[in-house]
Design a protein around this motif. Structure first.
Motif, PDB file in Angstrom:
ATOM      1  N   ALA A   1      -2.113  -8.459   0.643  1.00 57.87           N
ATOM      2  CA  ALA A   1      -1.668  -9.538   1.527  1.00 57.87           C
ATOM      3  C   ALA A   1      -2.276 -10.864   1.080  1.00 57.87           C
ATOM      4  O   ALA A   1      -3.464 -10.946   0.761  1.00 57.87           O
ATOM      5  CB  ALA A   1      -2.057  -9.242   2.969  1.00 57.87           C
TER       6      ALA A   1
ATOM      7  N   GLU B   1       5.046  -3.506  -1.809  1.00 56.99           N
ATOM      8  CA  GLU B   1       5.380  -2.454  -0.863  1.00 56.99           C
ATOM      9  C   GLU B   1       4.558  -2.652   0.409  1.00 56.99           C
ATOM     10  O   GLU B   1       3.318  -2.662   0.354  1.00 56.99           O
ATOM     11  CB  GLU B   1       5.096  -1.083  -1.462  1.00 56.99           C
ATOM     12  CG  GLU B   1       5.479   0.068  -0.542  1.00 56.99           C
ATOM     13  CD  GLU B   1       5.271   1.425  -1.184  1.00 56.99           C
ATOM     14  OE1 GLU B   1       5.372   2.443  -0.473  1.00 56.99           O
ATOM     15  OE2 GLU B   1       4.997   1.471  -2.404  1.00 56.99           O
ATOM     16  N   LEU B   2       5.214  -2.814   1.524  1.00 55.77           N
ATOM     17  CA  LEU B   2       4.496  -3.048   2.778  1.00 55.77           C
ATOM     18  C   LEU B   2       3.814  -1.763   3.238  1.00 55.77           C
ATOM     19  O   LEU B   2       4.411  -0.686   3.179  1.00 55.77           O
ATOM     20  CB  LEU B   2       5.453  -3.536   3.864  1.00 55.77           C
ATOM     21  CG  LEU B   2       6.181  -4.859   3.611  1.00 55.77           C
ATOM     22  CD1 LEU B   2       7.002  -5.245   4.840  1.00 55.77           C
ATOM     23  CD2 LEU B   2       5.200  -5.964   3.258  1.00 55.77           C
TER      24      LEU B   2
ATOM     25  N   ALA C   1       5.574 -10.563   7.289  1.00 58.70           N
ATOM     26  CA  ALA C   1       5.668  -9.283   7.985  1.00 58.70           C
ATOM     27  C   ALA C   1       4.746  -9.268   9.192  1.00 58.70           C
ATOM     28  O   ALA C   1       3.784 -10.042   9.275  1.00 58.70           O
ATOM     29  CB  ALA C   1       5.317  -8.132   7.033  1.00 58.70           C
TER      30      ALA C   1
ATOM     31  N   ALA D   1      -3.249  -3.791   0.296  1.00 59.25           N
ATOM     32  CA  ALA D   1      -1.916  -3.880  -0.308  1.00 59.25           C
ATOM     33  C   ALA D   1      -1.653  -5.237  -0.940  1.00 59.25           C
ATOM     34  O   ALA D   1      -0.556  -5.476  -1.447  1.00 59.25           O
ATOM     35  CB  ALA D   1      -0.854  -3.580   0.742  1.00 59.25           C
TER      36      ALA D   1
ATOM     37  N   ASP E   1       6.740 -15.554  -0.793  1.00 53.01           N
ATOM     38  CA  ASP E   1       6.108 -14.410  -0.131  1.00 53.01           C
ATOM     39  C   ASP E   1       6.988 -13.873   0.990  1.00 53.01           C
ATOM     40  O   ASP E   1       7.806 -14.606   1.583  1.00 53.01           O
ATOM     41  CB  ASP E   1       4.755 -14.803   0.457  1.00 53.01           C
ATOM     42  CG  ASP E   1       3.645 -14.884  -0.581  1.00 53.01           C
ATOM     43  OD1 ASP E   1       3.908 -14.531  -1.741  1.00 53.01           O
ATOM     44  OD2 ASP E   1       2.526 -15.318  -0.226  1.00 53.01           O
TER      45      ASP E   1
ATOM     46  N   THR F   1       1.441 -12.331   5.091  1.00 51.05           N
ATOM     47  CA  THR F   1       2.396 -12.586   4.014  1.00 51.05           C
ATOM     48  C   THR F   1       2.015 -11.729   2.814  1.00 51.05           C
ATOM     49  O   THR F   1       0.827 -11.511   2.548  1.00 51.05           O
ATOM     50  CB  THR F   1       2.410 -14.074   3.623  1.00 51.05           C
ATOM     51  OG1 THR F   1       1.084 -14.495   3.255  1.00 51.05           O
ATOM     52  CG2 THR F   1       2.895 -14.929   4.783  1.00 51.05           C
ATOM     53  N   PHE F   2       3.025 -11.250   2.119  1.00 55.26           N
ATOM     54  CA  PHE F   2       2.825 -10.369   0.966  1.00 55.26           C
ATOM     55  C   PHE F   2       3.587 -10.911  -0.231  1.00 55.26           C
ATOM     56  O   PHE F   2       4.647 -11.532  -0.071  1.00 55.26           O
ATOM     57  CB  PHE F   2       3.328  -8.954   1.290  1.00 55.26           C
ATOM     58  CG  PHE F   2       2.558  -8.257   2.370  1.00 55.26           C
ATOM     59  CD1 PHE F   2       1.512  -7.392   2.051  1.00 55.26           C
ATOM     60  CD2 PHE F   2       2.868  -8.451   3.719  1.00 55.26           C
ATOM     61  CE1 PHE F   2       0.794  -6.739   3.045  1.00 55.26           C
ATOM     62  CE2 PHE F   2       2.163  -7.806   4.712  1.00 55.26           C
ATOM     63  CZ  PHE F   2       1.118  -6.943   4.378  1.00 55.26           C
TER      64      PHE F   2
ATOM     65  N   ALA G   1      -3.362  -3.980   5.035  1.00 53.52           N
ATOM     66  CA  ALA G   1      -2.668  -5.128   4.445  1.00 53.52           C
ATOM     67  C   ALA G   1      -3.509  -5.754   3.337  1.00 53.52           C
ATOM     68  O   ALA G   1      -2.980  -6.147   2.289  1.00 53.52           O
ATOM     69  CB  ALA G   1      -2.355  -6.159   5.522  1.00 53.52           C
TER      70      ALA G   1
ATOM     71  N   TRP H   1       3.977  -1.984   8.991  1.00 55.57           N
ATOM     72  CA  TRP H   1       4.343  -3.387   8.795  1.00 55.57           C
ATOM     73  C   TRP H   1       5.849  -3.525   8.637  1.00 55.57           C
ATOM     74  O   TRP H   1       6.488  -2.704   7.986  1.00 55.57           O
ATOM     75  CB  TRP H   1       3.644  -3.959   7.560  1.00 55.57           C
ATOM     76  CG  TRP H   1       2.191  -4.226   7.781  1.00 55.57           C
ATOM     77  CD1 TRP H   1       1.150  -3.360   7.595  1.00 55.57           C
ATOM     78  CD2 TRP H   1       1.622  -5.455   8.250  1.00 55.57           C
ATOM     79  NE1 TRP H   1      -0.037  -3.964   7.916  1.00 55.57           N
ATOM     80  CE2 TRP H   1       0.215  -5.249   8.316  1.00 55.57           C
ATOM     81  CE3 TRP H   1       2.138  -6.691   8.609  1.00 55.57           C
ATOM     82  CZ2 TRP H   1      -0.654  -6.253   8.740  1.00 55.57           C
ATOM     83  CZ3 TRP H   1       1.278  -7.687   9.032  1.00 55.57           C
ATOM     84  CH2 TRP H   1      -0.111  -7.468   9.091  1.00 55.57           C
ATOM     85  N   THR H   2       6.416  -4.584   9.249  1.00 58.96           N
ATOM     86  CA  THR H   2       7.857  -4.837   9.212  1.00 58.96           C
ATOM     87  C   THR H   2       8.121  -6.251   8.716  1.00 58.96           C
ATOM     88  O   THR H   2       7.560  -7.217   9.256  1.00 58.96           O
ATOM     89  CB  THR H   2       8.479  -4.672  10.610  1.00 58.96           C
ATOM     90  OG1 THR H   2       8.232  -3.348  11.088  1.00 58.96           O
ATOM     91  CG2 THR H   2       9.979  -4.934  10.578  1.00 58.96           C
ATOM     92  N   ALA H   3       8.971  -6.391   7.703  1.00 61.98           N
ATOM     93  CA  ALA H   3       9.338  -7.715   7.190  1.00 61.98           C
ATOM     94  C   ALA H   3      10.186  -8.448   8.226  1.00 61.98           C
ATOM     95  O   ALA H   3      11.159  -7.896   8.749  1.00 61.98           O
ATOM     96  CB  ALA H   3      10.097  -7.586   5.876  1.00 61.98           C
TER      97      ALA H   3
END
Length: 322
Positions: A216, A287-288, A169, A214, A166, A281-282, A211, A292-294
């Motif tokens: 998460a 796609e975040l 982010a 998406a 995963d 965690t994704f 999230a 959101w930032t990895a």
């Protein structure tokens, strides 16, 4: 140290419990989901999803806030924000707040007015209100807030769903509240941006449900520090979590403040609490969502590392630890 002496002389003892409750609740707007608000034995909220998400935090004067550092209105906003961020971290949308308040009989009634005003201001940022609560006598001002939320048909995003591979982010500010606390601890009141971050956090409320939508796999709000709270995800999920500093943003403003204080801005970002940011965690390749930032990855190990190694600067806040 209690609130300053600039308030009117009228105290909570003179106003009385029911008069104080009326001052806190009267003339306020509630969301459509509040079927019965303050004034009865209990409130009634709609629960369209059939499930209710609930979270509680307690803030104590001189432990979580100081009236010589923050105004009562700012403390009220913070008390609500730290709870609403927990609701967002489950992927839910807030629906209402219950508030318990303890203070001494000598507390100026205007202090309670300002605390309540701050609570309502923060609550109305997400379209809800204070639907009930309690008031008691206490030596120090103590605020207990219970936030309620609705999942809107989604599965709750817990701490236990992270899997190896995963993407880690974050959303929201990191290190700003810690920088503000450091500034205040040195006896300064500026820079305003970092001091304000300590006084009133700015949780990314919408980022939690986004999230969840998406996909998460796990999520947590960052109240005790990024590394400390990621430790909860690692333990609950049975995985290792690695933060990569080349991906972790360190704002220029924090670097400038740290340089002036002889501190380490990256340490604030890694371990500073009370920004009420979110970490999630994704699945690989997901796609975040916006905001959101990895900043790292999940692996098959255990615990939390920074750039593949144990971080030796401590992980964050923990009550009762000395």
């Amino acid at each position: 140290m209690g609130p300053d002496s600039s308030y009117d002389a009228e105290t909570v003892a003179q106003v009385g419990e029911f008069g104080l409750i009326d001052r806190v609740t009267s003339g306020r707007d509630h969301s459509a989901g509040t079927l019965l608000g303050p004034g009865d034995d209990a409130a009634v909220l709609a629960a369209p999803d059939g499930r209710v998400v609930a979270a509680t935090d307690v803030l104590v004067e001189q432990v979580h806030f100081r009236f010589d550092w923050s105004t009562p209105r700012q403390v009220g906003r913070k008390a609500v924000a730290v709870n609403l961020s927990d609701i967002a971290a489950m992927g839910a949308v807030p629906t209402g707040l219950l508030v318990g308040l303890g203070c001494s009989p000598e507390t100026p009634a205007e202090v309670i007015d300002e605390l309540a005003a701050g609570m309502w201001e923060e609550a109305q940022q997400v379209g809800i209100g204070l639907v009930g609560g309690d008031m008691v006598s206490a030596q120090a001002v103590t605020i207990s807030v219970t936030a309620l939320g609705d999942l809107r048909g989604r599965v709750p995003v817990t701490r236990a769903g992270a899997r190896s591979g995963d993407v880690l982010a974050v959303a929201g500010r990191l290190g700003w509240a810690a920088a503000g606390l450091a500034v205040l601890g040195r006896g300064f009141r500026s820079p305003v941006a970092v001091v304000g971050a300590h006084r009133v956090p700015e949780p990314p409320y919408a980022a939690g449900p986004a999230a969840a939508a998406a996909g998460a796999t796990s999520m947590i709000d960052i109240s005790d520090g990024l590394l400390a709270d990621l430790g909860h995800i690692a333990a609950a999920s049975g995985v290792g979590v690695d933060v990569r500093t080349d991906q972790l943003p360190v704002p220029q403003r924090l670097s400038e403040v740290a340089s002036a204080l002889g501190a380490d801005a990256r340490h604030w970002v890694l371990t500073g609490g009370e920004d009420q940011a979110l970490a999630a965690t994704f699945p690989p390749g997901a796609e975040l969502p916006e905001g959101w930032t990895a900043v790292g990855a999940v692996d098959e190990g255990a615990g939390v590392t920074v750039d593949g190694r144990e971080y030796e600067g401590g992980s964050g806040w923990e009550h009762w630890r000395r």
